[in-house]
Design a protein around this motif. Sequence first.
Motif, PDB file in Angstrom:
ATOM      1  N   LEU A   8       0.871  -1.177   0.000  1.00 26.69           N
ATOM      2  CA  LEU A   8       0.000   0.000   0.000  1.00 26.69           C
ATOM      3  C   LEU A   8       0.903   1.221   0.000  1.00 26.69           C
ATOM      4  CD1 LEU A   8      -2.764   1.387   0.274  1.00 26.69           C
ATOM      5  CD2 LEU A   8      -2.516   1.147   2.750  1.00 26.69           C
ATOM      6  N   TRP A  17      -2.268   0.656  -4.633  1.00 25.56           N
ATOM      7  CA  TRP A  17      -1.752  -0.679  -4.345  1.00 25.56           C
ATOM      8  C   TRP A  17      -0.725  -1.023  -5.413  1.00 25.56           C
ATOM      9  CZ3 TRP A  17      -3.167  -2.846   0.130  1.00 25.56           C
ATOM     10  CH2 TRP A  17      -4.256  -2.277   0.769  1.00 25.56           C
ATOM     11  N   GLU A  31      -7.813  -2.170  -4.650  1.00 25.91           N
ATOM     12  CA  GLU A  31      -7.121  -3.243  -3.929  1.00 25.91           C
ATOM     13  C   GLU A  31      -7.465  -4.609  -4.503  1.00 25.91           C
ATOM     14  OE1 GLU A  31      -6.690  -5.189   0.523  1.00 25.91           O
ATOM     15  OE2 GLU A  31      -8.089  -3.543   0.214  1.00 25.91           O
ATOM     16  N   ARG A  35      -4.870  -7.440  -5.923  1.00 26.22           N
ATOM     17  CA  ARG A  35      -4.792  -8.788  -5.343  1.00 26.22           C
ATOM     18  C   ARG A  35      -5.074  -9.859  -6.394  1.00 26.22           C
ATOM     19  NH1 ARG A  35      -3.858  -8.909  -0.144  1.00 26.22           N
ATOM     20  NH2 ARG A  35      -4.251  -7.059   1.104  1.00 26.22           N
TER      21      ARG A  35
END
Length: 59
Positions: A8, A17, A31, A35
Amino acid sequence: MPDVCIELIERQGQRLWQVRLGRRALTFQDELAARHFAAQLHMRLGWLGQTQPAEDRLP
């Protein structure tokens, strides 16, 4: 094989991110997108490591 890392970071008051693999990085505003990308990259690297002959692997 280098690790896939998610960090972050904050730039100009905005939360971002960053997905890192060694010296390379890609930055996402979302985010979940970061991911998801990191998971796909991790799986792809694992697959490449299994299919590559032992003598061709990077140290």
